[in-house]
Write a protein that holds these residues in place. Structure first.
Motif, short mmCIF file in Angstrom:
data_model
loop_
_atom_site.label_atom_id
_atom_site.label_comp_id
_atom_site.label_asym_id
_atom_site.label_seq_id
_atom_site.Cartn_x
_atom_site.Cartn_y
_atom_site.Cartn_z
N THR A 54 0.85 -1.18 0.00
CA THR A 54 0.00 0.00 0.00
C THR A 54 0.89 1.24 0.00
OG1 THR A 54 -0.09 0.05 2.41
CG2 THR A 54 -1.78 -1.26 1.29
N PRO A 55 0.33 2.39 -0.30
CA PRO A 55 1.16 3.61 -0.27
C PRO A 55 1.79 3.88 1.09
CG PRO A 55 -0.87 4.03 -1.45
CD PRO A 55 -1.00 2.65 -0.87
N GLY A 56 1.09 3.53 2.15
CA GLY A 56 1.65 3.75 3.49
C GLY A 56 2.86 2.86 3.75
N THR A 57 2.77 1.58 3.36
CA THR A 57 3.91 0.69 3.58
C THR A 57 5.07 1.05 2.66
OG1 THR A 57 2.94 -0.92 2.06
CG2 THR A 57 2.51 -1.22 4.40
N ALA A 58 4.77 1.52 1.45
CA ALA A 58 5.84 1.95 0.55
C ALA A 58 6.57 3.16 1.13
CB ALA A 58 5.28 2.29 -0.83
N LEU A 59 5.82 4.07 1.70
CA LEU A 59 6.42 5.25 2.32
C LEU A 59 7.26 4.86 3.53
CD1 LEU A 59 6.54 8.33 2.12
CD2 LEU A 59 4.59 8.43 3.67
N ALA A 60 6.77 3.89 4.30
CA ALA A 60 7.54 3.43 5.46
C ALA A 60 8.83 2.74 5.02
CB ALA A 60 6.68 2.47 6.29
N LEU A 61 8.77 1.96 3.96
CA LEU A 61 9.99 1.31 3.45
C LEU A 61 11.01 2.32 2.96
CD1 LEU A 61 8.56 -1.77 1.54
CD2 LEU A 61 9.92 -1.78 3.62
N VAL A 62 10.54 3.34 2.25
CA VAL A 62 11.45 4.38 1.75
C VAL A 62 12.05 5.15 2.92
CG1 VAL A 62 11.55 6.55 0.46
CG2 VAL A 62 10.36 4.58 -0.51
N GLY A 63 11.23 5.47 3.91
CA GLY A 63 11.74 6.20 5.08
C GLY A 63 12.75 5.37 5.86
N GLY A 64 12.46 4.07 6.03
CA GLY A 64 13.40 3.20 6.73
C GLY A 64 14.72 3.05 6.00
N GLY A 65 14.64 2.91 4.68
CA GLY A 65 15.86 2.80 3.88
C GLY A 65 16.68 4.07 3.95
N THR A 66 16.01 5.22 3.91
CA THR A 66 16.71 6.50 4.01
C THR A 66 17.39 6.63 5.36
OG1 THR A 66 15.08 7.48 2.52
CG2 THR A 66 16.42 8.99 3.81
N ALA A 67 16.71 6.22 6.42
CA ALA A 67 17.30 6.31 7.75
C ALA A 67 18.53 5.42 7.86
CB ALA A 67 16.26 5.92 8.80
N VAL A 68 18.46 4.23 7.30
CA VAL A 68 19.62 3.32 7.35
C VAL A 68 20.79 3.93 6.59
CG1 VAL A 68 20.46 1.08 6.53
CG2 VAL A 68 18.29 1.22 7.73
N VAL A 69 20.53 4.48 5.41
CA VAL A 69 21.61 5.09 4.63
C VAL A 69 22.23 6.26 5.37
CG1 VAL A 69 22.06 6.42 2.53
CG2 VAL A 69 20.77 4.30 2.39
N LEU A 70 21.40 7.08 6.02
CA LEU A 70 21.93 8.24 6.75
C LEU A 70 22.76 7.80 7.95
CD1 LEU A 70 18.94 10.73 6.63
CD2 LEU A 70 21.10 10.86 5.40
N VAL A 71 22.31 6.79 8.67
CA VAL A 71 23.06 6.33 9.84
C VAL A 71 24.39 5.73 9.42
CG1 VAL A 71 23.05 4.60 11.68
CG2 VAL A 71 21.05 6.04 11.32
N VAL A 72 24.38 4.88 8.38
CA VAL A 72 25.63 4.28 7.92
C VAL A 72 26.58 5.35 7.39
CG1 VAL A 72 26.61 2.75 6.16
CG2 VAL A 72 24.62 2.02 7.47
N GLY A 73 26.05 6.34 6.68
CA GLY A 73 26.88 7.44 6.19
C GLY A 73 27.50 8.24 7.32
N ALA A 74 26.71 8.50 8.37
CA ALA A 74 27.24 9.26 9.51
C ALA A 74 28.35 8.48 10.21
CB ALA A 74 26.12 9.59 10.48
N VAL A 75 28.17 7.18 10.35
CA VAL A 75 29.21 6.36 10.99
C VAL A 75 30.48 6.37 10.16
CG1 VAL A 75 29.81 3.99 11.60
CG2 VAL A 75 27.60 4.91 12.27
N LEU A 76 30.36 6.22 8.85
CA LEU A 76 31.55 6.20 7.99
C LEU A 76 32.26 7.55 8.00
CD1 LEU A 76 30.30 4.08 4.96
CD2 LEU A 76 31.83 3.39 6.79
#
Length: 107
Positions: A54-76
């Protein structure tokens, strides 16, 4: 040259006789056939559940992926910054030691 030693199979020590097998003939009697069962009108059960995006789960997946990328980028980036600060401090220590040793040789 070197040759591998192959293991030898042990030889039997006693007299070996094959086991006695007794075959008895049997008669086959045909049984009564089972009556055909009535067809059922049930829907086929899927082997695995279907995933509905659904659009809500797609938005949650995109938000979760963005958060993971930002956290990994900050650590690196923080690890790179730590290496840079360490290298700069080692370079400053080397320059100070070099100047101390050079001034000691002049005296």
């Amino acid at each position: 040259m070197l040759r591998p030693k192959l293991p030898t199979m042990p030889q039997p020590t006693g007299q070996i006789t094959p086991p006695a097998v007794v075959i008895e003939p049997t008669t086959i009697t045909p049984g009564t056939p089972a009556p055909p069962s009535a067809p059922t009108a049930s829907a086929p059960v899927p082997s695995r559940p279907t995933v509905q995006l659904t659009p809500g789960t797609a938005l949650a997946l995109v938000g979760g992926g963005t958060a993971v990328v930002l956290v990994v980028g900050a650590v690196l980036v923080s690890m790179l910054l730590a290496v840079t600060v360490t290298a700069a401090s080692v370079a400053v220590c080397a320059v100070v030691l070099r100047s101390l040793l050079a001034s000691q040789h002049r005296r």
